[in-house]
Design a protein around this motif. Structure first.
Motif, PDB file in Angstrom:
ATOM      1  N   ALA A  88     -13.035  33.782  77.191  1.00 56.81           N
ATOM      2  CA  ALA A  88     -12.754  34.873  76.249  1.00 56.81           C
ATOM      3  C   ALA A  88     -11.772  35.864  76.863  1.00 56.81           C
ATOM      4  O   ALA A  88     -10.851  36.348  76.191  1.00 56.81           O
ATOM      5  CB  ALA A  88     -14.047  35.573  75.857  1.00 56.81           C
ATOM      6  N   HIS A  89     -11.958  36.182  78.140  1.00 55.97           N
ATOM      7  CA  HIS A  89     -11.010  37.079  78.808  1.00 55.97           C
ATOM      8  C   HIS A  89      -9.614  36.462  78.849  1.00 55.97           C
ATOM      9  O   HIS A  89      -8.616  37.159  78.628  1.00 55.97           O
ATOM     10  CB  HIS A  89     -11.481  37.374  80.229  1.00 55.97           C
ATOM     11  N   HIS A  90      -9.515  35.193  79.157  1.00 58.75           N
ATOM     12  CA  HIS A  90      -8.198  34.546  79.184  1.00 58.75           C
ATOM     13  C   HIS A  90      -7.499  34.658  77.832  1.00 58.75           C
ATOM     14  O   HIS A  90      -6.265  34.716  77.767  1.00 58.75           O
ATOM     15  CB  HIS A  90      -8.332  33.072  79.565  1.00 58.75           C
ATOM     16  N   SER A  91      -8.287  34.687  76.772  1.00 63.44           N
ATOM     17  CA  SER A  91      -7.721  34.818  75.428  1.00 63.44           C
ATOM     18  C   SER A  91      -7.471  36.270  75.036  1.00 63.44           C
ATOM     19  O   SER A  91      -6.949  36.533  73.958  1.00 63.44           O
ATOM     20  CB  SER A  91      -8.657  34.167  74.404  1.00 63.44           C
ATOM     21  N   GLY A  92      -7.871  37.214  75.905  1.00 61.94           N
ATOM     22  CA  GLY A  92      -7.662  38.622  75.592  1.00 61.94           C
ATOM     23  C   GLY A  92      -8.622  39.162  74.564  1.00 61.94           C
ATOM     24  O   GLY A  92      -8.349  40.166  73.901  1.00 61.94           O
ATOM     25  N   ASN A  93      -9.788  38.525  74.418  1.00 55.03           N
ATOM     26  CA  ASN A  93     -10.749  38.887  73.389  1.00 55.03           C
ATOM     27  C   ASN A  93     -12.014  39.460  74.014  1.00 55.03           C
ATOM     28  O   ASN A  93     -12.914  38.735  74.446  1.00 55.03           O
ATOM     29  CB  ASN A  93     -11.087  37.649  72.541  1.00 55.03           C
ATOM     30  N   ASP A 104     -12.290  39.174  66.285  1.00 56.01           N
ATOM     31  CA  ASP A 104     -11.122  38.427  66.725  1.00 56.01           C
ATOM     32  C   ASP A 104      -9.983  39.302  67.246  1.00 56.01           C
ATOM     33  O   ASP A 104      -8.902  38.803  67.562  1.00 56.01           O
ATOM     34  CB  ASP A 104     -10.596  37.544  65.586  1.00 56.01           C
ATOM     35  N   TYR A 105     -10.213  40.606  67.325  1.00 62.57           N
ATOM     36  CA  TYR A 105      -9.159  41.490  67.816  1.00 62.57           C
ATOM     37  C   TYR A 105      -8.849  41.180  69.277  1.00 62.57           C
ATOM     38  O   TYR A 105      -9.753  40.956  70.091  1.00 62.57           O
ATOM     39  CB  TYR A 105      -9.589  42.951  67.681  1.00 62.57           C
ATOM     40  N   LEU A 106      -7.569  41.159  69.594  1.00 57.25           N
ATOM     41  CA  LEU A 106      -7.118  40.958  70.970  1.00 57.25           C
ATOM     42  C   LEU A 106      -6.662  42.300  71.527  1.00 57.25           C
ATOM     43  O   LEU A 106      -5.704  42.895  71.041  1.00 57.25           O
ATOM     44  CB  LEU A 106      -5.962  39.960  71.019  1.00 57.25           C
ATOM     45  N   GLN A 107      -7.357  42.780  72.530  1.00 57.19           N
ATOM     46  CA  GLN A 107      -7.017  44.077  73.122  1.00 57.19           C
ATOM     47  C   GLN A 107      -5.585  44.050  73.658  1.00 57.19           C
ATOM     48  O   GLN A 107      -5.089  43.020  74.115  1.00 57.19           O
ATOM     49  CB  GLN A 107      -7.996  44.408  74.252  1.00 57.19           C
ATOM     50  N   GLU A 108      -4.926  45.219  73.601  1.00 50.27           N
ATOM     51  CA  GLU A 108      -3.536  45.301  74.025  1.00 50.27           C
ATOM     52  C   GLU A 108      -3.396  45.027  75.524  1.00 50.27           C
ATOM     53  O   GLU A 108      -4.292  45.306  76.321  1.00 50.27           O
ATOM     54  CB  GLU A 108      -2.965  46.682  73.697  1.00 50.27           C
ATOM     55  N   ALA A 109      -2.244  44.452  75.877  1.00 46.05           N
ATOM     56  CA  ALA A 109      -1.954  44.111  77.269  1.00 46.05           C
ATOM     57  C   ALA A 109      -0.587  44.660  77.660  1.00 46.05           C
ATOM     58  O   ALA A 109       0.307  44.811  76.823  1.00 46.05           O
ATOM     59  CB  ALA A 109      -1.975  42.596  77.451  1.00 46.05           C
ATOM     60  N   ILE A 110      -0.433  44.938  78.939  1.00 44.58           N
ATOM     61  CA  ILE A 110       0.839  45.494  79.439  1.00 44.58           C
ATOM     62  C   ILE A 110       1.898  44.420  79.596  1.00 44.58           C
ATOM     63  O   ILE A 110       3.045  44.580  79.182  1.00 44.58           O
ATOM     64  CB  ILE A 110       0.616  46.192  80.793  1.00 44.58           C
ATOM     65  N   ILE A 111       1.521  43.297  80.221  1.00 41.40           N
ATOM     66  CA  ILE A 111       2.454  42.215  80.535  1.00 41.40           C
ATOM     67  C   ILE A 111       2.214  41.056  79.580  1.00 41.40           C
ATOM     68  O   ILE A 111       1.082  40.587  79.450  1.00 41.40           O
ATOM     69  CB  ILE A 111       2.272  41.724  81.985  1.00 41.40           C
TER      70      ILE A 111
END
Length: 542
Positions: A336-341, A476-483
């Motif tokens: 789940a972390h790899h998916s940004g969820n 299903d929201y994907l938290q924002e990422a910097i890179i």
């Protein structure tokens, strides 16, 4: 759903644990007295110096400190409290240390060398599964692997007459579970078709079934069916073809063991009688099992939870009067972390904590050492200045504020974010499309604009989106990422080790990750001074 700011919260107990919702906020005296009681309780804590009969090693794959904190808050808020004062089950274990997770060649590691360190006592290089650092990556020669393999705590347990089990929500051939029983220089060689032509080292699935120390592995529960059935056969649940080219049906080979059973769905699993089953193989999906949030709604044939698998494994293994070793992995926290969820990472951690509690409830702390740790962390952050009780999955809202806090662009932002991954909102279109790399039935609905969500607000040309609670608290929201990356990465900081039971007090301070093996070996009375090769026969229990 957004939590109300005026919810009643639990008065602080002696261990600051959320239990029963009270009418009033803890007073200064409550806080002081609870802190003092914690010290008093610690003074009465006495180390258990006995030899352990059983060891259960829980691995929350990717469960870094920030994941534990966020999951604790999420779990507490689900119970109706503010969340911060809550405790997950394993946080109540009495002993704690920090583990340094780097591998021989990696500052930020993968799961293969980290799990190898924990179950063999030896650090190694990336992608290597229970072989030493002198084996080249993807070494195909079985003789080379044999000379350089590292004996695992599971193998030692079998040598000493104990029973052994492996449970995971990932494929049972995935790196973390594989390191307990297999030896290979490439973690991806899970099935025979994954190996290059000419390779003689057995694939991981074959190593599990062919494991031949004292009758073999007793319990193996998880996912990964297609690595066990031939490509001439079809999966019983989804009709996809198996992946084995050698013609072997490893599930049939498993049934040749004494009192053996193979199951692939919930009904078959529920029907297993631990009293009459000595060897149980359960493969509940062609690949990984479902996330806990999706398990009941989306599994066609039904599959057990991590908690149910843990209890069934203990019930089978505990029949051995000599004891047992059991490894339980919450593998999909990592995915789940790899998916940004974050939602699925937190809900899988919540289920992982339930499995730990079930193990505590079904074992004797005087004779069972329980260890809970992670192989590595993730670049998952908790930030801003949200007020206490602010929804952990929601927008950041400061103390006394009636609207969300804003960034320098005048836009609201979430408390949970990632340093890299699929949630980048600049040049990436991952958010606009609901992330093609993270697929669930709900994702497609969200991306198409159903359920009241408008994906056009996630246009890659617009930079940071205008967020609202409905969007950010959607599963299903994907938290924002910097890179911007195709998948979020692991992180390098230390992870926690929680422990209780015989020899648990040996965990203290900051330790190398391979120390975990040495505490387990000490607890079980194993002696392997060379740290690499077979142990001499034991008369344990006789």
């Amino acid at each position: 759903m957004r939590f109300l700011k005026k919810l009643s919260v639990t008065a602080v107990s002696s261990i600051i644990t959320l239990s029963v919702v009270q009418a009033a906020e803890p007073t200064p005296a409550d806080w002081f007295n609870a802190g003092r009681q914690t010290v008093i309780d610690a003074k009465h804590l006495r180390p258990n110096e006995r030899q352990a009969k059983n060891v259960i090693l829980f691995i929350g794959d990717g469960m870094g400190i920030s994941t534990i904190t966020a999951s604790r808050i999420y779990d507490g808020q689900q119970k109706g409290g503010h969340g911060e004062e809550n405790s997950l089950s394993f946080e109540k274990l009495p002993y704690l240390a920090l583990s340094k997770t780097y591998s021989v060649d990696q500052q930020t590691p993968d799961s293969a060398p980290t799990m190898t360190a924990m179950v063999t006592g030896v650090k190694t290089i990336g992608d290597s599964v229970s072989v030493n650092q002198f084996v080249a990556h993807s070494e195909p020669n079985a003789n080379v692997i044999e000379v350089n393999k590292l004996t695992t705590i599971l193998e030692q347990a079998k040598q000493h007459g104990l029973s052994a089990g492996v449970v995971s929500t990932a494929r049972i051939t995935h790196a973390t579970p594989a390191a307990t029983y297999a030896h290979t220089a490439n973690r991806d060689w899970e099935g025979d078709s994954d190996r290059p032509v000419g390779a003689t080292v057995p694939d991981i699935a074959a190593q599990l079934v062919d494991f031949n120390i004292n009758g073999g592995i007793d319990v193996a529960l998880g996912g990964g069916r297609t690595r066990f059935i031939p490509n001439t056969a079809t999966d019983p649940e989804y009709g996809v073809a198996g992946k084995r080219k050698d013609g072997r049906d490893l599930t049939a080979d498993w049934l040749k063991k004494h009192n053996a059973q193979y199951v692939w769905n919930q009904a078959q699993f529920d029907a297993i009688d631990p009293n009459t089953t000595d060897h149980l193989l359960g493969l509940f999906e062609p690949s990984h099992v479902h996330y806990e949030a999706d398990r009941l709604a989306h599994d066609q044939a039904g599959e057990p939870s991590l908690t149910e698998m843990t209890v069934k494994a203990i019930d089978i293994l505990k029949k051995n009067r000599n004891g047992y070793f059991l490894m339980v992995e919450g593998g999909r926290i990592d995915h789940a972390h790899h998916s940004g969820n974050a939602y699925r990472a937190l809900t899988d951690t919540q289920q992982f904590a339930a499995a730990v509690q079930a193990a505590v409830n079904n074992t004797n702390p005087k004779e069972t050492l329980i260890i809970v740790t992670a192989d590595h962390s993730h670049v998952f952050t908790i930030g801003g200045y949200p007020q206490r009780g602010n929804p952990i999955l929601g927008l950041t809202q400061g103390v006394g504020a009636t609207t969300p806090d804003l960034d320098l662009l005048g836009l609201p932002y979430t408390t949970l974010n990632y340093a890299n991954g699929t949630g980048y909102t600049g040049a990436s279109n991952a958010q606009a499309e609901g992330s093609k790399s993270f697929t669930t039935p709900a994702t497609a609905a969200w991306a198409s604009g159903s359920e009241g969500h408008n994906p056009t607000s996630f246009s890659p040309a617009s930079g940071r989106p205008l967020l609202d609670e409905a969007k950010v608290e959607h599963p299903d929201y994907l938290q924002e990422a910097i890179i911007p990356l195709g998948a979020e990465t692991h992180a390098a900081e230390d992870v926690a080790i929680f422990a209780g039971g015989p020899k648990a007090h040996l965990f203290h301070g900051i330790v190398e990750q391979n120390v975990i093996y040495h505490v387990m070996a000490e607890a079980l009375g194993f002696d392997r001074p060379d740290g690499a090769h077979e142990d001499k026969p034991s008369h344990r229990g006789k």
